[in-house]
Scaffold this motif. Structure first.
Motif, PDB file in Angstrom:
ATOM      1  N   ASP A  99       0.881  -1.364  -0.044  1.00  0.00           N
ATOM      2  CA  ASP A  99      -0.023  -0.019  -0.063  1.00  0.00           C
ATOM      3  C   ASP A  99       0.786   1.182  -0.080  1.00  0.00           C
ATOM      4  O   ASP A  99       1.639   1.677   0.895  1.00  0.00           O
ATOM      5  CB  ASP A  99      -0.782   0.020   1.283  1.00  0.00           C
ATOM      6  N   PRO A 100       0.839   1.925  -1.145  1.00  0.00           N
ATOM      7  CA  PRO A 100       1.776   3.188  -1.295  1.00  0.00           C
ATOM      8  C   PRO A 100       1.528   4.074  -0.028  1.00  0.00           C
ATOM      9  O   PRO A 100       2.505   4.974   0.253  1.00  0.00           O
ATOM     10  CB  PRO A 100       1.634   3.632  -2.694  1.00  0.00           C
ATOM     11  N   GLU A 101       0.537   4.159   0.425  1.00  0.00           N
ATOM     12  CA  GLU A 101      -0.040   5.030   1.449  1.00  0.00           C
ATOM     13  C   GLU A 101       0.822   4.766   2.719  1.00  0.00           C
ATOM     14  O   GLU A 101       0.970   5.803   3.702  1.00  0.00           O
ATOM     15  CB  GLU A 101      -1.447   5.186   1.808  1.00  0.00           C
ATOM     16  N   THR A 102       1.369   3.786   3.042  1.00  0.00           N
ATOM     17  CA  THR A 102       2.091   3.414   4.135  1.00  0.00           C
ATOM     18  C   THR A 102       3.689   3.935   4.020  1.00  0.00           C
ATOM     19  O   THR A 102       4.471   3.596   4.875  1.00  0.00           O
ATOM     20  CB  THR A 102       1.946   1.772   4.419  1.00  0.00           C
ATOM     21  N   VAL A 103       4.155   4.374   2.905  1.00  0.00           N
ATOM     22  CA  VAL A 103       5.439   4.683   2.821  1.00  0.00           C
ATOM     23  C   VAL A 103       5.734   6.225   3.235  1.00  0.00           C
ATOM     24  O   VAL A 103       5.001   7.031   3.121  1.00  0.00           O
ATOM     25  CB  VAL A 103       5.893   4.622   1.299  1.00  0.00           C
ATOM     26  N   ASP A 104       7.015   6.167   4.012  1.00  0.00           N
ATOM     27  CA  ASP A 104       7.074   7.299   4.586  1.00  0.00           C
ATOM     28  C   ASP A 104       7.892   8.325   3.455  1.00  0.00           C
ATOM     29  O   ASP A 104       8.753   7.857   2.958  1.00  0.00           O
ATOM     30  CB  ASP A 104       8.297   7.238   5.894  1.00  0.00           C
ATOM     31  N   PRO A 105       7.579   9.421   3.354  1.00  0.00           N
ATOM     32  CA  PRO A 105       8.215  10.002   2.039  1.00  0.00           C
ATOM     33  C   PRO A 105       9.487  10.564   2.275  1.00  0.00           C
ATOM     34  O   PRO A 105      10.253  10.947   1.351  1.00  0.00           O
ATOM     35  CB  PRO A 105       7.066  11.091   1.911  1.00  0.00           C
ATOM     36  N   GLU A 106       9.860  10.798   3.560  1.00  0.00           N
ATOM     37  CA  GLU A 106      10.919  11.276   3.774  1.00  0.00           C
ATOM     38  C   GLU A 106      12.087  10.074   3.738  1.00  0.00           C
ATOM     39  O   GLU A 106      13.049  10.312   3.228  1.00  0.00           O
ATOM     40  CB  GLU A 106      11.171  11.864   5.213  1.00  0.00           C
ATOM     41  N   THR A 107      11.887   8.871   4.299  1.00  0.00           N
ATOM     42  CA  THR A 107      12.724   7.841   4.191  1.00  0.00           C
ATOM     43  C   THR A 107      12.723   7.084   3.026  1.00  0.00           C
ATOM     44  O   THR A 107      13.432   6.166   2.644  1.00  0.00           O
ATOM     45  CB  THR A 107      12.544   6.994   5.539  1.00  0.00           C
ATOM     46  N   GLY A 108      11.472   7.187   2.329  1.00  0.00           N
ATOM     47  CA  GLY A 108      11.217   5.897   1.269  1.00  0.00           C
ATOM     48  C   GLY A 108      10.977   4.579   1.784  1.00  0.00           C
ATOM     49  O   GLY A 108      10.664   3.674   0.983  1.00  0.00           O
ATOM     50  N   LEU A 109      10.798   4.305   3.185  1.00  0.00           N
ATOM     51  CA  LEU A 109      10.507   3.093   3.815  1.00  0.00           C
ATOM     52  C   LEU A 109       8.995   3.146   4.256  1.00  0.00           C
ATOM     53  O   LEU A 109       8.503   4.180   4.860  1.00  0.00           O
ATOM     54  CB  LEU A 109      11.392   2.669   4.690  1.00  0.00           C
ATOM     55  N   MET A 110       8.712   1.963   4.339  1.00  0.00           N
ATOM     56  CA  MET A 110       7.314   1.731   4.858  1.00  0.00           C
ATOM     57  C   MET A 110       7.342   2.045   6.504  1.00  0.00           C
ATOM     58  O   MET A 110       8.292   1.757   7.275  1.00  0.00           O
ATOM     59  CB  MET A 110       6.693   0.232   4.956  1.00  0.00           C
ATOM     60  N   ASP A 111       6.416   2.593   6.900  1.00  0.00           N
ATOM     61  CA  ASP A 111       6.128   3.122   8.001  1.00  0.00           C
ATOM     62  C   ASP A 111       4.636   3.065   8.912  1.00  0.00           C
ATOM     63  O   ASP A 111       3.942   4.163   8.248  1.00  0.00           O
ATOM     64  CB  ASP A 111       6.643   4.315   8.623  1.00  0.00           C
ATOM     65  N   THR A 112       4.198   1.757   9.272  1.00  0.00           N
ATOM     66  CA  THR A 112       2.656   1.958   9.548  1.00  0.00           C
ATOM     67  C   THR A 112       2.495   2.318  10.813  1.00  0.00           C
ATOM     68  O   THR A 112       1.267   2.206  11.444  1.00  0.00           O
ATOM     69  CB  THR A 112       2.481   0.261   9.369  1.00  0.00           C
ATOM     70  N   LEU A 113       3.463   2.949  11.645  1.00  0.00           N
ATOM     71  CA  LEU A 113       3.071   3.241  13.179  1.00  0.00           C
ATOM     72  C   LEU A 113       2.228   4.291  13.398  1.00  0.00           C
ATOM     73  O   LEU A 113       1.302   4.216  13.931  1.00  0.00           O
ATOM     74  CB  LEU A 113       4.384   3.627  13.694  1.00  0.00           C
ATOM     75  N   PRO A 114       2.365   5.557  12.311  1.00  0.00           N
ATOM     76  CA  PRO A 114       1.302   6.484  12.405  1.00  0.00           C
ATOM     77  C   PRO A 114       0.204   6.067  12.062  1.00  0.00           C
ATOM     78  O   PRO A 114      -0.978   6.504  12.818  1.00  0.00           O
ATOM     79  CB  PRO A 114       1.896   7.475  11.362  1.00  0.00           C
ATOM     80  N   ALA A 115      -0.030   5.149  11.145  1.00  0.00           N
ATOM     81  CA  ALA A 115      -1.455   4.526  10.864  1.00  0.00           C
ATOM     82  C   ALA A 115      -2.151   3.848  11.956  1.00  0.00           C
ATOM     83  O   ALA A 115      -3.352   3.939  12.264  1.00  0.00           O
ATOM     84  CB  ALA A 115      -1.725   3.821   9.596  1.00  0.00           C
ATOM     85  N   PHE A 116      -1.466   3.080  12.752  1.00  0.00           N
ATOM     86  CA  PHE A 116      -1.642   2.327  13.660  1.00  0.00           C
ATOM     87  C   PHE A 116      -2.318   3.175  14.983  1.00  0.00           C
ATOM     88  O   PHE A 116      -3.273   3.022  15.486  1.00  0.00           O
ATOM     89  CB  PHE A 116      -0.470   1.413  14.147  1.00  0.00           C
TER      90      PHE A 116
END
Length: 232
Positions: A99-116
């Motif tokens: 899901d592209p929405e889970t990608v942190d635009p600054e790091t380019g890595l997935m980061d699901t913590l904010p969504a959680f």
């Protein structure tokens, strides 16, 4: 005259989450279908009666965490959820579950913590959950307390699913539950469900667990033997 036969005892109805909790679950980002979610909730409610924490391996964006947290809240215990929040193998770019929405635009890595965190906030359950952010084997190596329930829903390779089982199953208290998601016996499901299936077989073959319920790909097993000596 022979005595009239007594009516068969009625099975206890499965506990159901409140409508607003179920609605929050269904609205949250994630992959668990409703029938499996309701089965997880029933298992969590049963396990919470032991008065011990409920632990989930594989948080993602908190969809299933909502159900564990509500069951924990009702019983006065705590839900714990373990994830590094960088996504499992099948959630990386190029895979079907990305899901592209889970990608942190600054790091380019997935980061699901904010969504959680947003998921729990919207459901009003933040104070009933402890998020353990890190890799499952590292956290499990530091853990020493019994758990009423362990829900394995993390990485789907043999390495990761096997490590989740080895790290956390020994902490399930006697009478507690081990719940495994995405159990698919068909070899055609090699990537998505064969590693959880092998973990499921491993649990049964250990002699420590017996299956008590199955809903679609969700398996619920109960510990039938005493846990590790450290918990006695």
């Amino acid at each position: 005259m022979p005595a009239a036969s007594e009516p068969a005892p009625q099975a206890e109805p499965a506990p159901q989450p409140a409508p607003e909790i179920l609605a929050a679950f269904e609205k949250a980002k994630g992959f668990m279908p409703t029938d499996e979610g309701l089965a997880l909730y029933a298992a969590a409610t049963r396990a919470a009666r032991l008065g011990l924490p409920l632990l989930e391996v594989g948080t993602y964006c908190g969809r299933s965490t909502i159900l564990l947290a509500d069951a924990a809240r009702r019983a006065g215990v705590t839900a714990l959820t373990v994830d590094h929040h960088r996504g499992s193998e099948e959630q990386q770019p190029g895979w079907d579950y990305h899901d592209p929405e889970t990608v942190d635009p600054e790091t380019g890595l997935m980061d699901t913590l904010p969504a959680f965190r947003r998921t729990l906030h919207r459901a009003g359950l933040e104070e009933h959950v402890v998020a353990l952010v890190g890799r499952s084997p590292q956290i499990a190596a530091l853990w020493s307390s019994p758990l009423g329930l362990v829900f394995i829903d993390g990485g789907h390779t043999d390495e990761h699913a096997g490590a989740d089982y080895a790290g956390w199953a020994p902490h399930v208290a006697e009478g507690g539950l081990l719940v495994i998601h995405d159990v698919f016996p068909d070899p055609a499901d090699e990537f998505t469900g064969q590693a959880p299936y092998r973990v499921y077989l491993r649990a049964l073959e250990s002699g420590d667990f017996a299956e008590i319920a199955a809903t679609s790909s969700l398996r619920v097993l109960q510990r039938t033997s005493a846990p590790a000596a450290a918990h006695r």
